[in-house]
Design a protein around this motif. Sequence first.
Motif, mmCIF file in Angstrom:
data_model
loop_
_atom_site.group_PDB
_atom_site.id
_atom_site.type_symbol
_atom_site.label_atom_id
_atom_site.label_comp_id
_atom_site.label_asym_id
_atom_site.label_seq_id
_atom_site.Cartn_x
_atom_site.Cartn_y
_atom_site.Cartn_z
ATOM 1 N N ALA A 7 0.839 -1.192 0.000
ATOM 2 C CA ALA A 7 0.000 0.000 0.000
ATOM 3 C C ALA A 7 0.880 1.250 0.000
ATOM 4 N N HIS A 8 0.647 2.131 -0.969
ATOM 5 C CA HIS A 8 1.368 3.402 -1.077
ATOM 6 C C HIS A 8 2.875 3.218 -1.217
ATOM 7 N N THR A 9 3.287 2.085 -1.774
ATOM 8 C CA THR A 9 4.713 1.805 -1.959
ATOM 9 C C THR A 9 4.902 1.211 -3.350
ATOM 10 N N TYR A 10 5.854 1.757 -4.103
ATOM 11 C CA TYR A 10 5.965 1.402 -5.517
ATOM 12 C C TYR A 10 7.418 1.109 -5.902
ATOM 13 N N ALA A 11 7.582 0.195 -6.853
ATOM 14 C CA ALA A 11 8.859 -0.001 -7.530
ATOM 15 C C ALA A 11 8.774 0.713 -8.863
ATOM 16 N N THR A 12 9.762 1.519 -9.176
ATOM 17 C CA THR A 12 9.715 2.337 -10.389
ATOM 18 C C THR A 12 10.338 1.615 -11.572
ATOM 19 N N PHE A 13 10.209 0.300 -11.589
ATOM 20 C CA PHE A 13 10.732 -0.524 -12.678
ATOM 21 C C PHE A 13 9.856 -1.755 -12.788
ATOM 22 N N THR A 14 9.990 -2.486 -13.872
ATOM 23 C CA THR A 14 9.210 -3.709 -14.064
ATOM 24 C C THR A 14 10.062 -4.916 -13.700
ATOM 25 N N GLY A 15 9.393 -6.051 -13.550
ATOM 26 C CA GLY A 15 10.119 -7.277 -13.257
ATOM 27 C C GLY A 15 10.252 -7.528 -11.762
ATOM 28 N N PRO A 16 10.864 -8.663 -11.407
ATOM 29 C CA PRO A 16 11.020 -9.026 -9.982
ATOM 30 C C PRO A 16 11.875 -8.015 -9.233
ATOM 31 N N LEU A 17 11.588 -7.879 -7.941
ATOM 32 C CA LEU A 17 12.358 -6.971 -7.097
ATOM 33 C C LEU A 17 13.571 -7.696 -6.515
ATOM 34 N N PRO A 18 14.774 -7.156 -6.680
ATOM 35 C CA PRO A 18 15.928 -7.701 -5.954
ATOM 36 C C PRO A 18 15.673 -7.625 -4.457
ATOM 37 N N PHE A 19 16.429 -8.412 -3.691
ATOM 38 C CA PHE A 19 16.178 -8.494 -2.258
ATOM 39 C C PHE A 19 16.260 -7.128 -1.579
ATOM 40 N N VAL A 20 17.276 -6.338 -1.889
ATOM 41 C CA VAL A 20 17.420 -5.038 -1.222
ATOM 42 C C VAL A 20 16.233 -4.145 -1.535
ATOM 43 N N ALA A 21 15.705 -4.219 -2.756
ATOM 44 C CA ALA A 21 14.517 -3.438 -3.094
ATOM 45 C C ALA A 21 13.312 -3.909 -2.284
ATOM 46 N N GLN A 22 13.197 -5.209 -2.063
ATOM 47 C CA GLN A 22 12.121 -5.729 -1.221
ATOM 48 C C GLN A 22 12.226 -5.188 0.202
ATOM 49 N N VAL A 23 13.456 -5.096 0.702
ATOM 50 C CA VAL A 23 13.662 -4.570 2.052
ATOM 51 C C VAL A 23 13.238 -3.106 2.115
ATOM 52 N N TRP A 24 13.657 -2.323 1.128
ATOM 53 C CA TRP A 24 13.251 -0.916 1.105
ATOM 54 C C TRP A 24 11.729 -0.778 1.052
ATOM 55 N N ALA A 25 11.085 -1.616 0.246
ATOM 56 C CA ALA A 25 9.627 -1.545 0.139
ATOM 57 C C ALA A 25 8.977 -1.835 1.485
ATOM 58 N N ALA A 26 9.489 -2.824 2.200
ATOM 59 C CA ALA A 26 8.930 -3.165 3.517
ATOM 60 C C ALA A 26 9.133 -2.021 4.507
ATOM 61 N N ILE A 27 10.310 -1.406 4.484
ATOM 62 C CA ILE A 27 10.604 -0.301 5.401
ATOM 63 C C ILE A 27 9.702 0.888 5.104
ATOM 64 N N LEU A 28 9.553 1.219 3.817
ATOM 65 C CA LEU A 28 8.703 2.360 3.452
ATOM 66 C C LEU A 28 7.244 2.090 3.796
ATOM 67 N N ARG A 29 6.805 0.848 3.605
ATOM 68 C CA ARG A 29 5.420 0.513 3.964
ATOM 69 C C ARG A 29 5.208 0.617 5.474
ATOM 70 N N ALA A 30 6.212 0.208 6.255
ATOM 71 C CA ALA A 30 6.072 0.265 7.709
ATOM 72 C C ALA A 30 6.070 1.697 8.228
ATOM 73 N N GLY A 31 6.710 2.611 7.513
ATOM 74 C CA GLY A 31 6.592 4.028 7.850
ATOM 75 C C GLY A 31 7.680 4.576 8.745
ATOM 76 N N ARG A 32 7.402 5.700 9.349
ATOM 77 C CA ARG A 32 8.379 6.487 10.100
ATOM 78 C C ARG A 32 9.169 5.638 11.100
ATOM 79 N N GLY A 33 10.480 5.774 11.033
ATOM 80 C CA GLY A 33 11.361 5.126 12.004
ATOM 81 C C GLY A 33 11.611 3.651 11.787
ATOM 82 N N ALA A 34 11.042 3.056 10.750
ATOM 83 C CA ALA A 34 11.178 1.617 10.538
ATOM 84 C C ALA A 34 12.586 1.250 10.075
ATOM 85 N N VAL A 35 13.057 0.085 10.497
ATOM 86 C CA VAL A 35 14.360 -0.421 10.081
ATOM 87 C C VAL A 35 14.266 -1.922 9.833
ATOM 88 N N ALA A 36 15.143 -2.437 8.976
ATOM 89 C CA ALA A 36 15.273 -3.885 8.830
ATOM 90 C C ALA A 36 15.871 -4.450 10.115
#
Length: 313
Positions: A43-72
């Motif tokens: 929700a409200h989180t996007y990859a600006t490219f097509t195709g599968p997300l590399p692992f680090v991109a998946q981590v960024w997506a999770a952090i951005l979805r979790a919101g303020r102050g979130a960390v892996a």
Amino acid sequence: MDLDALLDLQHGVIGRAQALAAGCTTDRIKWLVASGRWQRVHAHTYATFTGPLPFVAQVWAAILRAGRGAVASHRTAAYLDGLCDDPGPVIHVTVPADRYVGGKVDGVRIHYSHRLPLTRHPSKNPPRTRLDETVLDLVDVAPHPREAETWVTAACQRRLTTPERLADALGRRKKIRWRPMVEAMLADVADGAQSPLELRHLRRVERAHGLPTGCRQRRVAGQRVIWIDVDYPDYGVRVELDGRIGHTGEGRFRDRHRDNRATVDGHATLRYGHADVFGDPCAVAAEQARVLQARGWTGTPRACRPGCPAPSP
């Protein structure tokens, strides 16, 4: 930070609020997703490219979805820092305890922490917990003490931290599972034990049965430098503890050559694996004691429990 720099930092992943702040409109975002130029990850989180997300991109997506102050955190942070070789099936993210992440986040496990301002790393990207805190987080959720041992010894064996640093981080925690075991284990690791197998031998074979104290991870220089897991130089006895890693294929031939050289030099080599040391430490102690006694040890092994076979009849 402009949009290109932000996307470069976040491996092509962006949150809706970030996109709006960078000059995108709501309609523009909708069009980019509808046209397939962007893909919605959460929700409200996007990859600006097509195709599968590399692992680090998946981590960024999770952090951005979790919101303020979130960390892996937990296994995800461990993988990012090289503490383990498998990131596991889900992304682990920790957020401040004064927040709540609403809604289901597919493929992401959310943790909450009151101590996050103290445990997050000040500069690494993606944002994550400090290495020592990551180890202790994993210890805290470990279902079995053997798993807790594995995380601590892996961190030290891979030279990502030291027993002293882990002990310092442990001292700052009011509550953690397996605390007495970990405190004892850190002292053992500082003395040279390098794996759960070596720790088990130290505690359940050697100490529990009153055997002589061996020299652990002893470096022996000759035509070729070798490392001995446990050496009893006064009695010419060496113990090699074989985990699966490093003792298959070519590793088996290196072990054989090392054992042969030790025999030529007058040393007896005993070799044990997980099934021996974890499965029947008393039998290992009994066998080891017989070899030590045959080579000059005048002591007697003691029973670690009723029915222990280690003491001689």
